[in-house]
Design a protein around this motif. Sequence first.
Motif, PDB file in Angstrom:
ATOM      1  N   LEU A  45       0.924  -1.121   0.074  1.00 12.50           N
ATOM      2  CA  LEU A  45      -0.076   0.075   0.215  1.00 12.50           C
ATOM      3  C   LEU A  45       0.986   1.234  -0.006  1.00 12.50           C
ATOM      4  O   LEU A  45       0.333   2.250  -0.176  1.00 12.50           O
ATOM      5  N   ARG A  46       2.272   1.127   0.229  1.00 18.00           N
ATOM      6  CA  ARG A  46       3.200   2.136   0.153  1.00 18.00           C
ATOM      7  C   ARG A  46       2.921   3.097   1.356  1.00 18.00           C
ATOM      8  O   ARG A  46       3.002   4.351   1.276  1.00 18.00           O
ATOM      9  N   PHE A  47       2.573   2.671   2.551  1.00 19.65           N
ATOM     10  CA  PHE A  47       2.136   3.401   3.718  1.00 19.65           C
ATOM     11  C   PHE A  47       3.485   3.977   4.177  1.00 19.65           C
ATOM     12  O   PHE A  47       4.636   3.132   4.066  1.00 19.65           O
ATOM     13  N   PRO A  48       3.747   5.066   4.750  1.00 17.98           N
ATOM     14  CA  PRO A  48       5.113   5.668   5.270  1.00 17.98           C
ATOM     15  C   PRO A  48       5.376   4.525   6.434  1.00 17.98           C
ATOM     16  O   PRO A  48       4.522   4.077   7.256  1.00 17.98           O
ATOM     17  N   LYS A  49       6.542   4.748   6.789  1.00 17.00           N
ATOM     18  CA  LYS A  49       7.259   3.536   7.824  1.00 17.00           C
ATOM     19  C   LYS A  49       6.607   3.996   9.176  1.00 17.00           C
ATOM     20  O   LYS A  49       6.129   3.324   9.936  1.00 17.00           O
ATOM     21  N   SER A  50       6.425   5.363   9.648  1.00 15.20           N
ATOM     22  CA  SER A  50       5.753   5.723  10.847  1.00 15.20           C
ATOM     23  C   SER A  50       4.513   5.444  10.994  1.00 15.20           C
ATOM     24  O   SER A  50       3.951   4.799  12.127  1.00 15.20           O
ATOM     25  N   LEU A  51       3.809   5.031   9.992  1.00 12.16           N
ATOM     26  CA  LEU A  51       2.314   4.594   9.960  1.00 12.16           C
ATOM     27  C   LEU A  51       2.405   3.476  10.339  1.00 12.16           C
ATOM     28  O   LEU A  51       1.544   2.723  10.925  1.00 12.16           O
ATOM     29  N   THR A  52       3.202   2.508   9.607  1.00  9.98           N
ATOM     30  CA  THR A  52       3.006   0.955   9.777  1.00  9.98           C
ATOM     31  C   THR A  52       3.489   0.627  11.020  1.00  9.98           C
ATOM     32  O   THR A  52       3.017  -0.222  11.661  1.00  9.98           O
ATOM     33  N   GLU A  53       4.404   1.537  11.709  1.00  2.09           N
ATOM     34  CA  GLU A  53       5.194   1.320  12.968  1.00  2.09           C
ATOM     35  C   GLU A  53       3.809   1.484  14.082  1.00  2.09           C
ATOM     36  O   GLU A  53       3.720   0.673  15.016  1.00  2.09           O
ATOM     37  N   ALA A  54       3.130   2.581  13.654  1.00  4.24           N
ATOM     38  CA  ALA A  54       1.799   2.912  14.451  1.00  4.24           C
ATOM     39  C   ALA A  54       0.914   1.655  14.516  1.00  4.24           C
ATOM     40  O   ALA A  54       0.307   1.398  15.608  1.00  4.24           O
ATOM     41  N   GLU A  84      -6.513  11.241  15.731  1.00  2.00           N
ATOM     42  CA  GLU A  84      -5.068  11.931  16.627  1.00  2.00           C
ATOM     43  C   GLU A  84      -3.932  10.776  16.826  1.00  2.00           C
ATOM     44  O   GLU A  84      -2.848  11.387  16.585  1.00  2.00           O
ATOM     45  N   TYR A  85      -4.112   9.650  17.226  1.00  2.00           N
ATOM     46  CA  TYR A  85      -3.147   8.919  17.471  1.00  2.00           C
ATOM     47  C   TYR A  85      -2.472   8.623  16.175  1.00  2.00           C
ATOM     48  O   TYR A  85      -1.121   8.833  16.273  1.00  2.00           O
ATOM     49  N   TYR A  86      -3.001   8.373  15.160  1.00  2.00           N
ATOM     50  CA  TYR A  86      -2.256   8.091  13.742  1.00  2.00           C
ATOM     51  C   TYR A  86      -1.507   9.471  13.023  1.00  2.00           C
ATOM     52  O   TYR A  86      -0.383   9.572  12.686  1.00  2.00           O
ATOM     53  N   SER A  87      -2.289  10.371  13.283  1.00  2.00           N
ATOM     54  CA  SER A  87      -1.615  11.716  12.809  1.00  2.00           C
ATOM     55  C   SER A  87      -0.426  12.230  13.681  1.00  2.00           C
ATOM     56  O   SER A  87       0.627  12.790  13.120  1.00  2.00           O
ATOM     57  N   ARG A  88      -0.504  12.056  15.037  1.00  2.00           N
ATOM     58  CA  ARG A  88       0.729  12.219  15.799  1.00  2.00           C
ATOM     59  C   ARG A  88       1.672  11.323  15.385  1.00  2.00           C
ATOM     60  O   ARG A  88       2.989  11.747  15.616  1.00  2.00           O
ATOM     61  N   SER A  89       1.585   9.942  15.256  1.00  4.45           N
ATOM     62  CA  SER A  89       2.350   9.132  14.931  1.00  4.45           C
ATOM     63  C   SER A  89       3.213   9.596  13.545  1.00  4.45           C
ATOM     64  O   SER A  89       4.557   9.305  13.462  1.00  4.45           O
ATOM     65  N   LEU A  90       2.422  10.173  12.668  1.00  4.41           N
ATOM     66  CA  LEU A  90       3.292  10.430  11.412  1.00  4.41           C
ATOM     67  C   LEU A  90       3.854  11.771  11.646  1.00  4.41           C
ATOM     68  O   LEU A  90       5.066  12.163  11.152  1.00  4.41           O
ATOM     69  N   GLU A  91       3.521  12.548  12.612  1.00  6.74           N
ATOM     70  CA  GLU A  91       4.165  13.954  12.995  1.00  6.74           C
ATOM     71  C   GLU A  91       5.656  13.585  13.466  1.00  6.74           C
ATOM     72  O   GLU A  91       6.495  14.194  13.200  1.00  6.74           O
TER      73      GLU A  91
END
Length: 587
Positions: free
Chosen positions: A154-163, A246-253
Amino acid sequence: MKQFANFINENLDEEPEYIPIRKQKIQKEELVKEKADEEEKEIVEGPQAKLSLLERRIKMIQNGETTQEDNLSRMERLKKEEEEILKQLEMKPLLAVSEMAKGVVYTEPIKTGWKPHPKINLMNRAKIQEIRRKLHIIVSGEDLPNPITKFKNLRFPKSLTEALKRKGIYQPTPIQIQGFPAVLSGRDMIGIAFTGSGKTLVFILPMILFAIDEEIKMKIVSGEGPLGLVLCPSRELARQIYDEIEYYSRSLEMGGFPELKIALCIGGINAREQIEMIKHGVHIVVATPGRLLDFLGKKILNLDLTRHITLDEADRMIDMGFEEEVRSVLDYCKSQRQTLLFSATMPTKIQNFAKSALIKPVIVNVGRAGAANLDVIQEVEYVKQEAKIPYLCECLQKTPPPVIIFCDSKQDVDDIHEYLLIKGISAVAIHSGKDQQERILAISQFKNGQKDVLVGTDIASKGLDFPNVRHIINFDMTKDIENYVHRIGRTGRCGKTGLATTFINKNQSESILLDLKHLLIEAKQKVPPVLLSLPDPQNELDMSLECSFCSGLGHTIRDCPKLKALQMKQMQISTGTTSDSLVGGDW
């Protein structure tokens, strides 16, 4: 010899007279007409003169006489009746008034910059069909995107898959496998899957990624936004979705992406804080329709930049009377948007209504719309009304906490809550009569494990996620089968096994009990003798039934209890015998 000849001549039959075929036909027609005249005379003047139309009809059937209508099969007649009823129930298209007035028609989905991993596009048709068949994914629409079974594709950013991993999510679920590619590519979508199947992530993760992409291109300034909007039928569900975003947006931040501003717009809490957040610009808004319309009407908020709209528990919103509010919200949109609708139960009527606002929609259905979660063990017990409260304590011994008890009325919730506290059981209660702070505290204490039992009305069944709930008790059987499916879906989530105990007795209608019986059969659950003994229309008609209004399996739309209740409510509203207010006060 002469005497013998005379005997023969006397006894021989006369030679039959020759009659031409044309003459025979005329004589036959005259006989038929003469018989019809005699029958008509008999009806007007004779023994049948006093027979009613119904009695004549019965006599025709007894004599083996049939009409063209009699020759139609029972299934065809039922189908024809259902189509007629559905036509009468047709709802206005879910479009903005301004768009309908100007004749604006969008023909192509919105464009996005997302592309799947190159090997996904190379998948052959057989492989695609095998994935869908194995996972029970039923998908329809034009130019369907291929399913994607791994997050990395899906080519998600690494920080998103970690979250996701921190929440114990390593592989996408069936609704996500087909839903993510559809939403990320900009397609409108109707998503139907059993409760606890991960529908929420299908719309919040793409919305977050789209918002980040837009923020990188051009920053949101004061007074702008939102880019994405999520509409929910209840405050509790709105808050839950807000927390997830909030959780996933902060993880990407934390992974180096821009900060996203998320606003929660719901009733029951101070509006000043919400207004202050919106004034500084906002990327995503999660709201209930009433508070959102209030802000839109006062020009505190605008939808000029909104490109992504999601209706969560879409069918529940329509059932609760939010249909006109949803239309009013769309009136504030200034351009084309991606529209997503999700629910565990979405009957044919609601699907047809939803399609009216969508552009080339992808319809993803995991299993049957309205089917129960197969990870829930369903137990149905006959309990007399006066014995239900004392029997609760015995039922609570079936599993360790946490447990949710569902009731139909606020009074029952309060009575049971008080009874459990007297018995020394740690419990909290939630219903529309309590103020918002009490409701927030009750949900929080139950989720955190501070309280063992939550007692509530159906406001606790609308999409709320309680991952660790072991047991659901339906103190009152629901009035329609859709509510039952949503209630028991609070357990057995994320692949875990749960238990649902339901009390039934003579207070329930035969129609809802038949729906329950066939739902249990469909899910291969034990069916109690009291349900097996019910006379079954399916056996009498020798056909399987499914109501296109509520997805019940024990009746057709002609006998739908939900439709009858809706018609009764509309009649009461039109006569002024009841107020047209929303249950739960979630405006």
